[in-house]
Design an enzyme around this catalytic site. Structure first.
Site, mmCIF file in Angstrom:
data_model
loop_
_atom_site.group_PDB
_atom_site.id
_atom_site.type_symbol
_atom_site.label_atom_id
_atom_site.label_comp_id
_atom_site.label_asym_id
_atom_site.label_seq_id
_atom_site.Cartn_x
_atom_site.Cartn_y
_atom_site.Cartn_z
ATOM 1 N N SER A 1 -1.536 -0.763 -9.871
ATOM 2 C CA SER A 1 -0.654 -1.864 -9.531
ATOM 3 C C SER A 1 0.073 -1.436 -8.103
ATOM 4 C CB SER A 1 0.288 -1.973 -10.514
ATOM 5 O OG SER A 1 0.979 -0.783 -10.954
ATOM 6 N N GLY B 1 2.139 0.995 -14.203
ATOM 7 C CA GLY B 1 2.103 2.149 -15.101
ATOM 8 C C GLY B 1 0.989 2.216 -16.169
ATOM 9 N N ASP C 1 -7.778 4.104 -5.288
ATOM 10 C CA ASP C 1 -7.078 2.703 -5.748
ATOM 11 C C ASP C 1 -7.011 1.754 -4.607
ATOM 12 O OD1 ASP C 1 -7.086 4.077 -8.113
ATOM 13 O OD2 ASP C 1 -4.913 3.657 -8.560
ATOM 14 N N ALA D 1 -1.088 0.527 -5.632
ATOM 15 C CA ALA D 1 -2.018 0.583 -4.613
ATOM 16 C C ALA D 1 -2.231 -0.917 -3.990
ATOM 17 C CB ALA D 1 -3.433 1.071 -4.909
ATOM 18 N N ALA D 2 -2.407 -1.785 -5.187
ATOM 19 C CA ALA D 2 -2.454 -3.347 -4.715
ATOM 20 C C ALA D 2 -1.186 -3.753 -4.125
ATOM 21 C CB ALA D 2 -2.803 -4.173 -6.034
ATOM 22 N N GLY E 1 -2.481 2.469 -15.579
ATOM 23 C CA GLY E 1 -3.658 2.710 -14.951
ATOM 24 C C GLY E 1 -4.644 1.706 -14.135
ATOM 25 N N LEU E 2 -3.866 0.624 -13.631
ATOM 26 C CA LEU E 2 -4.657 -0.502 -13.334
ATOM 27 C C LEU E 2 -4.575 -0.545 -11.687
ATOM 28 C CD1 LEU E 2 -4.323 -2.911 -16.110
ATOM 29 C CD2 LEU E 2 -6.219 -1.399 -15.727
#
Ligand code: PMV
Length: 325
Positions: free
Chosen positions: A116, A111, A159, A118-119, A113-114
């Site tokens: 997570s 949560g 992403d 999608a990865a 914006g990095l």
């Protein structure tokens, strides 16, 4: 491919930052993204004698589901692991009549914006493909984007692209992506706001802003495109000063569409105060992280000052590897 007799499989995918163009990328404007040195790691064990799906995440805990969960998956649509379960069900090549145990270990804050989720989606599909049926990266990406759309239905796919292919990328929805080369190493830092955001809610918020400010939004989106195009040149030339200025310009656009807030504004103000070359939201905003570009010579002083102000300052090293499986 990392798989042992088709019974154990491992995959890992990186976090990402958005340097330019978030939100406008949903409306087919170009964006610049990069994978960074934080990853999610997944191990999947296939157990033919078990009849449950076990998901064990360091943060969200361990849950058991009967294999019959797939017969009526909609019932679990609010479950934290729904996108993951959906990903298993979605591809007929992934037989859903065997026991599977997932162990998820992630150092990507959730949560923030990095990227997570999608990865996680990309690494999950890759693991399943190792176990059941080898599929190409393009197909892994397609399935992961589908799962992502359960989390937020207007996902630009940005992403998932960057976590799959890795590196510094120029991306435009429904068109293409290409890798960019930076002439110099960029000293980038993430400053978490401490506020978790929901990408879906922020994308919906921008959609509403767009429909009640059509002309204004159109102008802002064109400005974003222009910034991104100038940023491509600045990256190629290794022109950090220009890149920082463009990040500041991009932040103003994000403020105008309403995805900044008081805490983000405060961090941006401190970035100016402590001589960042540029700073902006990275990702959906409304919380998450601020991304700052710092001259290498002053980076220790910058970190020290931000920490003195009560903000964590995390180096974001660009990484070339995307999905590993
Ligand atoms: O989920 P986040 O915070 O990394 O943001 C995703 C980027 C957006 O442009 C806001 C949405 C999208 O689908 O591209």
């Amino acid at each position: 491919m990392i798989s042992y007799n088709g019974h154990i499989s491992y995959a890992s995918a990186p976090a990402k930052i958005i340097l330019f163009g978030e939100h406008f990328v949903v409306y087919e404007k170009p964006a610049i993204l990069a994978s960074i040195d934080k990853r999610v790691h997944i191990i999947v064990i296939k157990n033919d004698n078990e009849n449950s799906i076990i998901i064990n995440d360091r943060i969200f805990g361990k849950k058991y589901y009967p294999i019959s969960v797939f017969a009526d998956l909609e019932r679990f649509s609010n479950d934290i692991y729904f996108p993951l379960l959906y990903t298993i069900k979605k591809n007929s090549a992934f037989k859903s009549n065997v026991g599977l145990e997932f162990t998820i270990n992630s150092d990507i804050p959730y949560g923030m914006g990095l990227g997570s989720s999608a990865a996680l989606s990309v690494a999950t599909v890759a693991c399943l493909s190792n176990i059941f049926k080898e599929i190409k990266k393009e197909k892994i990406l397609e399935l992961a984007i589908e799962a992502e759309k359960l989390v937020h239905k207007n996902s630009s796919g940005a992403d998932c692209i960057v976590t799959t292919y890795g590196g510094l990328l120029l991306y435009q929805k429904n068109t293409s992506f290409r890798k960019l080369e930076s002439k110099r190493e960029l000293s980038l830092f993430l400053i978490p706001t401490g506020i978790k955001h929901s990408t879906g809610e922020l994308v919906d918020f921008v959609k509403k802003f767009k429909s009640s400010n059509l002309d204004k939004f159109h102008k802002l989106a064109n400005a974003s495109e222009n910034i991104t195009k100038r940023a491509i040149r600045a990256i190629k030339d290794g022109n950090e000063i220009m890149l920082g200025d463009l990040m500041n310009e991009n932040q103003i656009l994000l403020e105008k569409i309403g995805v900044s807030n008081l805490i983000i504004d405060k961090i941006i103000g401190l970035c100016y105060k402590y001589q960042a070359l540029g700073s902006k939201i990275t990702g959906a905003g409304g919380g998450g992280c601020v991304l700052a570009l710092i001259e290498t010579e002053i980076k220790n002083r910058f970190m020290h000052n931000m920490e003195k102000e009560g903000f964590q300052c995390i180096p974001a090293e660009l990484e070339t590897d995307g999905l590993i499986y």
